[in-house]
Design an enzyme around this catalytic site. Structure first.
Site, PDB file in Angstrom:
ATOM      1  N   LYS A 117      99.668  30.278 108.313  1.00  0.00           N
ATOM      2  CA  LYS A 117      99.234  31.595 107.529  1.00  0.00           C
ATOM      3  C   LYS A 117      99.414  30.710 105.981  1.00  0.00           C
ATOM      4  O   LYS A 117      99.930  29.869 105.751  1.00  0.00           O
ATOM      5  CB  LYS A 117      99.978  32.481 107.073  1.00  0.00           C
ATOM      6  CG  LYS A 117      99.497  33.774 106.585  1.00  0.00           C
ATOM      7  CD  LYS A 117     100.123  34.837 106.411  1.00  0.00           C
ATOM      8  CE  LYS A 117      99.624  36.145 105.714  1.00  0.00           C
ATOM      9  NZ  LYS A 117     101.018  37.039 105.615  1.00  0.00           N
ATOM     10  N   GLU A 160     101.004  39.451 115.109  1.00  0.00           N
ATOM     11  CA  GLU A 160     101.310  38.130 114.011  1.00  0.00           C
ATOM     12  C   GLU A 160     102.699  38.403 113.972  1.00  0.00           C
ATOM     13  O   GLU A 160     103.511  39.113 114.119  1.00  0.00           O
ATOM     14  CB  GLU A 160     100.985  39.158 112.599  1.00  0.00           C
ATOM     15  CG  GLU A 160     101.140  37.893 111.090  1.00  0.00           C
ATOM     16  CD  GLU A 160     101.703  38.633 110.010  1.00  0.00           C
ATOM     17  OE1 GLU A 160     101.078  38.015 108.258  1.00  0.00           O
ATOM     18  OE2 GLU A 160     101.819  39.730 109.194  1.00  0.00           O
ATOM     19  N   CYS A 182      96.883  39.241 109.140  1.00  0.00           N
ATOM     20  CA  CYS A 182      97.380  40.389 108.081  1.00  0.00           C
ATOM     21  C   CYS A 182      96.245  39.889 106.532  1.00  0.00           C
ATOM     22  O   CYS A 182      95.486  39.781 106.618  1.00  0.00           O
ATOM     23  CB  CYS A 182      98.617  40.093 107.942  1.00  0.00           C
ATOM     24  SG  CYS A 182      99.906  41.142 106.962  1.00  0.00           S
TER      25      CYS A 182
END
Length: 336
Positions: free
Chosen positions: A127, A45, A161
């Site tokens: 995200k 990430e 994540c």
């Protein structure tokens, strides 16, 4: 499409807050992967320009110098940094799943781009909901960014994540019959030994669970932070206990949750490599296919709105990120 091929999860330290130097290191890791016969290599990430650990360490006003530098070192989708990584994928014939901070004018996004072995973009996403203090730096995406795509290596998807802690987000991916999943993570050095939920043990547990629930292979790359990296973010003695060197924990899991490949020491940089066989997915899903025979649509169903939600709609215009040689519209008319 091959059933068996080699994959790799990067475990390495970015060149903190330096996009060009990290791109150079990215290309070297892609070349290392190619030399080991890897067909798909996944990066952590916000690998470029490194995870913004400063968000967790100081006051808002103390973060100001970092924010300007972070913006300046966040790649655009049509810029030279992505072009260089795409060229490396094309030159080596390796499929690359790249995590980075994407700059779109005045807003940053926690982006993942999967680049095919011909250098073409297979998947670009952001995200859905940055976590906690991440929301002070990054924007959100929408349901169109929960996508699984066909590729020469099967159906590939990606999340960042703590998207792996969101049950409905995961189910939206499972229902698209994902075969290879990229679970991108930062380093696990924040609040190590203080906040269990931020540590490697908890987060690799949910990653392994994703493989088991989804009946898919999961590649989980992570960042390493060295003492030099700690010094790049820690500015006071009070902050020092909250950021720890090491904390790489890259893993690969099979569709029954089995760990694959040899893990590295938390301080070591390199690749966790494993050979995977997509035919094993059928065996896993014969027991439990969460969006197939094991579902109970009479009892529970998920509503997944996958339409893009741009701030401004221009009839006949593009609403998505721009790649110079990729202008094929998706089914909603937005650039991929």
């Amino acid at each position: 499409m091959p059933n068996t091929f080699r994959v790799a999860a990067v475990q390495a330290e970015p060149v903190w807050l330096d996009a060009q130097a990290t791109v150079d290191k990215t290309i070297g890791l892609i070349e290392d992967a190619a030399a080991q016969g890897v067909a798909l290599v996944a990066f952590p990430e916000t690998w470029i320009p490194g995870y913004p650990a400063f968000l967790w360490l100081g006051s808002v006003f103390g973060q100001v110098p970092y924010v300007a530098r972070y913006h300046a070192n966040s790649p655009t989708t049509d810029g030279e940094h992505l072009a260089a990584v795409r060229d490396a994928a094309r030159r080596t014939g390796v499929t690359v799943a790249l995590g980075y901070s994407e700059k779109d004018h005045g807003t940053l996004y926690m982006a993942q781009t999967v680049i095919g072995p011909d250098g073409e973009i297979l998947l670009h996403r952001r995200k859905l909901k940055p976590t906690h203090v991440e929301r002070s730096l990054f924007g959100e995406s929408d349901g169109s960014h929960l996508r699984v795509v066909d590729s020469p290596l099967g159906r590939i998807g990606a999340l960042n994540c703590w998207e792996h802690l969101q049950p409905l987000v995961k189910y939206a991916m499972y229902a698209q019959h994902e075969q290879v999943h990229i679970a991108a993570w930062p380093a696990f050095g924040l609040a190590k030994g203080i906040a269990y939920a931020l540590g490697a043990e908890a987060n690799m547990a949910v990653t392994q669970t994703y493989a088991l629930e989804g009946g898919c292979f999961v590649i989980a790359p992570t960042q390493v932070i060295s003492e030099r990296g700690v010094e790049a973010f820690v500015t006071t003695d009070e902050q020092r206990p909250f950021l720890t060197a090491g904390s790489g924990n890259s893993r690969i899991f099979g569709p029954d949750g089995t760990p694959l490949g040899e893990p590295l020491d938390e301080h070591a940089e390199g690749l966790v490599v494993a050979d995977i066989d997509l035919s094993l997915i059928d065996l896993a899903k014969n027991a439990a296919d969460p969006a197939g025979h094991y579902a109970r649509t009479d009892a529970t169903r998920l509503v997944h709105d996958d339409r893009p939600k741009p701030a401004v709609v221009r009839p006949g215009g593009s609403t998505g990120p721009h790649f110079p040689d990729l202008d094929e519209p998706d089914r909603d008319g937005a650039a991929v």
